[in-house]
Motif scaffolding. Structure first.
Motif, PDB file in Angstrom:
ATOM      1  N   ASN A 141       0.801  -1.223   0.000  1.00  0.00           N
ATOM      2  CA  ASN A 141       0.000   0.000   0.000  1.00  0.00           C
ATOM      3  C   ASN A 141       0.838   1.279   0.000  1.00  0.00           C
ATOM      4  OD1 ASN A 141      -2.381  -1.521   0.084  1.00  0.00           O
ATOM      5  ND2 ASN A 141      -2.329  -1.620   2.323  1.00  0.00           N
ATOM      6  N   TYR A 142       2.044   1.220  -0.559  1.00  0.00           N
ATOM      7  CA  TYR A 142       2.925   2.390  -0.538  1.00  0.00           C
ATOM      8  C   TYR A 142       2.287   3.589  -1.242  1.00  0.00           C
ATOM      9  CZ  TYR A 142       6.651   5.561  -1.910  1.00  0.00           C
ATOM     10  OH  TYR A 142       7.398   6.691  -2.131  1.00  0.00           O
ATOM     11  N   TYR A 147      -0.797   4.224  -1.811  1.00  0.00           N
ATOM     12  CA  TYR A 147      -1.932   4.714  -1.031  1.00  0.00           C
ATOM     13  C   TYR A 147      -1.442   5.585   0.119  1.00  0.00           C
ATOM     14  CZ  TYR A 147      -5.592   4.702   2.520  1.00  0.00           C
ATOM     15  OH  TYR A 147      -6.499   5.080   3.482  1.00  0.00           O
ATOM     16  N   GLU A 148      -0.396   5.130   0.801  1.00  0.00           N
ATOM     17  CA  GLU A 148       0.144   5.905   1.926  1.00  0.00           C
ATOM     18  C   GLU A 148       0.755   7.216   1.442  1.00  0.00           C
ATOM     19  OE1 GLU A 148      -0.102   5.450   5.074  1.00  0.00           O
ATOM     20  OE2 GLU A 148      -1.120   3.511   4.987  1.00  0.00           O
ATOM     21  N   ARG A 198      -2.239   9.456   0.748  1.00  0.00           N
ATOM     22  CA  ARG A 198      -2.979   9.823   1.966  1.00  0.00           C
ATOM     23  C   ARG A 198      -2.172  10.765   2.850  1.00  0.00           C
ATOM     24  NH1 ARG A 198      -3.200   8.491   7.157  1.00  0.00           N
ATOM     25  NH2 ARG A 198      -1.498   6.981   6.926  1.00  0.00           N
ATOM     26  N   THR A 199      -0.881  10.461   3.049  1.00  0.00           N
ATOM     27  CA  THR A 199      -0.055  11.271   3.937  1.00  0.00           C
ATOM     28  C   THR A 199       0.103  12.690   3.401  1.00  0.00           C
ATOM     29  OG1 THR A 199       1.165   9.309   4.653  1.00  0.00           O
ATOM     30  CG2 THR A 199       2.193  11.446   5.052  1.00  0.00           C
ATOM     31  N   LYS A 251       6.924   3.984   5.111  1.00  0.00           N
ATOM     32  CA  LYS A 251       5.739   4.822   5.295  1.00  0.00           C
ATOM     33  C   LYS A 251       5.986   5.958   6.282  1.00  0.00           C
ATOM     34  CE  LYS A 251       2.602   0.963   4.333  1.00  0.00           C
ATOM     35  NZ  LYS A 251       1.583   0.054   4.907  1.00  0.00           N
ATOM     36  N   ASP A 252       6.779   5.681   7.330  1.00  0.00           N
ATOM     37  CA  ASP A 252       6.987   6.707   8.344  1.00  0.00           C
ATOM     38  C   ASP A 252       7.936   7.806   7.886  1.00  0.00           C
ATOM     39  OD1 ASP A 252       9.222   5.161   8.305  1.00  0.00           O
ATOM     40  OD2 ASP A 252       9.411   4.953  10.471  1.00  0.00           O
TER      41      ASP A 252
END
Length: 295
Positions: free
Chosen positions: A208-209, A211-212, A215-216, A278-279
């Motif tokens: 889901n990279y 998507y992240e 979204r982020t 993601k972080d």
């Protein structure tokens, strides 16, 4: 090997300065003796619109200009090898494109710099008119003015425009030795650059990279818009982002949503294929925005 971006107004003398730089670099390479075997093997590639088969008319339409930038970017990727110096003598007036090329250089662990041809716009206008009259080149007057209006001057405070060397129009002795030392080194040992997570282009494998990423960045844009609504009339300010150590330092003038969305789309385009955790997305986007706002 090093990537050198030449940037300046249209008809500012970019090609003249590029050839001046190339002649100096060739002389330095020719002086290399057997002890500098690697240095003596260096070749220089001079990329221009002309040798890439691009006419000046490509800048008259967004689609053709985008294709022209893709052509230049592809040529740089192909030529940027261990034993080559690439001089990109083109408009390079969009800071997002310079950032993209900065990432390409860092991904192959090679230094880069930007040379800003500091010719005043009135002088450029004069040179452009003379070129048109003589039939030796030049841009149509309307296109010339449009390019001047859209020009985003390099800023040495940003990572992708650093180191930045500005060459005034009447400077007979540009800092060629300083440029050589910044890229090659006074001892002839070509400098290597360590790539980081933001510039190493690898297939995105994290679940889901994309998507992240979407979204982020969307959440951060929404946070900026909300802060501006709550602090209407205030100049500047800082916006904290959950999970990110750095804060967003807003400029003194309000940011319109379309402007924020353009920056967001540019960041997504540059990082779509990156292997970021993601972080790290939020922290990198905050850094990207701060660099853009500092312009």
């Amino acid at each position: 090997m090093p990537l050198i971006l030449i940037s300046g107004y249209p008809s500012s003398g970019k090609t003249y300065r590029s050839e001046q730089l190339i002649d100096f670099f060739k002389a330095k390479i020719a002086q290399a003796d057997a002890a500098d075997a690697r240095l003596s093997k260096l070749t220089i590639h001079h990329l221009t619109d002309q040798n890439l088969g691009l006419s000046r008319d490509v800048y008259a339409a967004a689609r053709s200009e985008k294709d022209a930038r893709a052509t230049l970017s592809s040529a740089i990727k192909r030529l940027l090898t261990r034993d080559a110096i690439v001089v990109a003598d083109a408009m390079n007036y969009i800071k997002g494109f310079r950032y993209q090329l900065y990432c390409e250089a860092k991904a192959v662990q090679t230094p880069n710099c930007v040379i800003h041809i500091g010719t005043p716009v009135d002088k450029c206008r004069e040179l452009n008119a003379a070129a048109l009259e003589s039939g030796s080149g030049g841009y149509a007057p309307e296109l010339f003015e449009n390019l001047v209006f859209r020009y985003e001057e390099p800023n040495g405070m940003t990572r992708w425009d650093s180191p930045l060397f500005t060459v005034p129009y009447d400077d007979a002795t540009p800092p060629l030795d300083a440029i050589w030392d910044a890229l090659i080194g006074s001892d002839g040992n070509v400098k290597l650059v360590r790539p980081n997570a933001a510039t190493v282009l690898k297939p995105a494998t994290e679940t889901n990279y994309l998507y992240e990423l979407d979204r982020t960045t969307s959440d951060i844009v929404a946070a900026i818009s909300a802060w501006q609504r709550d602090h209407e009339g205030e100049a500047g300010g800082e916006v904290a982002v959950q999970g990110v150590e750095s804060v967003i330092e807003l400029p003194s003038s309000p940011l319109a949503l379309p402007q924020l969305q353009r920056l967001r789309r540019a960041f997504i385009g540059l990082n779509r294929q990156h292997s970021l955790t993601k972080d790290r997305i939020g922290a990198l986007f905050v850094d990207y925005l701060n660099d853009a706002f500092a312009k």
